[in-house]
Design a protein around this motif. Structure first.
Motif, mmCIF file in Angstrom:
data_model
loop_
_atom_site.group_PDB
_atom_site.id
_atom_site.type_symbol
_atom_site.label_atom_id
_atom_site.label_comp_id
_atom_site.label_asym_id
_atom_site.label_seq_id
_atom_site.Cartn_x
_atom_site.Cartn_y
_atom_site.Cartn_z
ATOM 1 N N ASP A 54 47.375 -27.039 -54.067
ATOM 2 C CA ASP A 54 47.757 -25.956 -53.287
ATOM 3 C C ASP A 54 49.161 -25.242 -53.571
ATOM 4 N N ALA A 109 49.922 -22.302 -53.838
ATOM 5 C CA ALA A 109 50.377 -21.398 -53.113
ATOM 6 C C ALA A 109 51.317 -21.703 -51.906
ATOM 7 N N LYS A 110 50.945 -23.000 -51.328
ATOM 8 C CA LYS A 110 51.597 -23.462 -50.132
ATOM 9 C C LYS A 110 53.100 -24.043 -50.985
ATOM 10 N N CYS A 134 54.792 -22.739 -53.280
ATOM 11 C CA CYS A 134 55.603 -21.653 -53.436
ATOM 12 C C CYS A 134 55.970 -21.067 -52.261
ATOM 13 N N ALA A 135 55.303 -21.250 -51.252
ATOM 14 C CA ALA A 135 55.847 -20.326 -49.970
ATOM 15 C C ALA A 135 57.039 -20.939 -49.500
ATOM 16 N N VAL A 165 50.487 -15.471 -60.263
ATOM 17 C CA VAL A 165 51.317 -15.785 -58.919
ATOM 18 C C VAL A 165 50.948 -14.425 -58.076
ATOM 19 N N TRP A 174 51.610 -15.814 -51.948
ATOM 20 C CA TRP A 174 52.321 -17.155 -52.284
ATOM 21 C C TRP A 174 53.765 -17.115 -52.013
#
Ligand code: NDP
Length: 294
Positions: free
Chosen positions: A195, A197-198, A200-201, A216, A220
């Motif tokens: 995960d 994206a999570k 990076c967020a 990327v 994200w």
């Protein structure tokens, strides 16, 4: 939101000018001319372009530049003998073996043969170990450039959440160490990370060093985050040429990020400028002079 573009070209030019100023000072005050030796094996076109650029910029900074072009079929013994000679040469303060080497050569043995005091690429285990231990070391040039670009946006990185995507010895791992030295809180991700994206967020600072075009995405990125794109990917165009893109989907991410590096014109410009910084620092250290002001 439209992100501020971090102008690597201008920041690198300023850094090169600072290096040139310090080179002129050490020559005037101490009779020292820093020298960089670059070793190129074979005739890979991309490597030839990098080596030419290093040569031109080294000379423009007032340093001595020594180029050693060896045929692709050179033996490991011959290459090791050249490195031993450069290690002994008092006019050479930095040694860089352009990577990648042809597969039949043992890259690890060759890097390990470089005198750590002259290891301006920061790849020798001595320097990697010192960096990991939080001690003064010659650090790899691209991660050094990433830190300078980040600090052009934030005067301090202390306490910021950073994610580094990629864990290579050349970029990801040393960048992790340099960010720790800046007191950032660092996550390092790789091909087995879950995960992404999570992860990076949550980051105020995102560093993409993967080698996957535009991986990327905007969703994200935490709004306002600083995004540093290390990736250099050559994609074919309809006109039969190639274009460079990074690891970040620039058009969409720049609508969410607070600041972002373009590709080209971002990190790539910094790498050679930081090589000049490392050569100057190595020359001063070898000569027993104080650390230069850059
Ligand atoms: P490497 O191939 O050595 O490392 C790539 C890293 O990305 C690995 O750690 C790999 O993980 C990770 N990775 C691969 N796929 C994924 C994925 N889907 N999700 C998350 N992580 C992934 O590359 P480099 O570090 O040498 O270079 C990275 C990029 O930076 C390239 O595009 C290169 O051209 C560019 N570059 C640019 C420079 C510049 O001056 N601007 C200088 C050096 C590199 P794992 O370890 O698990 O395999």
């Amino acid at each position: 939101m439209t992100a501020r573009i971090i102008d690597g070209k201008t920041i690198a030019a300023e850094l090169r000018a600072q290096v040139a100023g310090e080179v002129a000072r050490v020559r005037r005050d101490h009779g020292l001319t820093p020298g960089l030796a670059v070793v190129l094996v074979g005739n890979d076109p991309a490597s030839e372009v990098y080596v030419r650029s290093k040569h031109t910029q080294t000379q423009a900074a007032g340093m001595a530049s020594f180029e050693h072009k060896l045929p692709a079929e050179v033996s490991q013994e011959h290459l090791l003998a050249l490195i031993a000679k450069l290690n002994r040469d008092p006019t050479v303060h930095g040694i860089l073996v352009q990577l990648p080497l042809p597969k039949r050569l043992d890259t690890e043995t060759i890097i390990n043969a470089i005198d750590p005091a002259k290891d301006v690429d920061g790849l020798h285990p001595h320097n990697a170990g010192r960096l990991a231990g939080g001690f003064a070391a010659l650090a790899p040039c691209t991660p050094l450039g990433c830190i300078i670009l980040s600090k052009s946006v934030h005067t301090s990185l202390a306490g910021m959440n950073a994610i580094v995507i990629g864990r290579s010895n050349l970029v990801g791992r040393p960048l992790l160490q340099l960010l720790l030295n800046e007191n950032a809180t660092v996550t390092i991700a790789h091909s087995r990370s879950r995960d992404l994206a999570k992860l990076c967020a949550q980051a105020d600072l995102v560093y993409a060093a993967v080698g996957k075009p535009e991986m990327v995405r905007a969703d994200w990125i935490k709004p306002g985050a600083t995004v540093i794109d290390v990736g250099i990917n050559r994609l074919p165009t309809a006109a039969g040429k190639t274009k460079l893109v990074g690891d970040v989907a620039f058009a969409e991410v720049s609508q969410v990020a607070g600041a972002i590096t373009p590709v080209p014109g971002g990190v790539g410009q910094m790498t050679v400028a930081c090589l000049l910084v490392n050569t100057l620092r190595a020359a001063c250290a070898i000569a027993g002079l104080p650390k230069p002001a850059v």
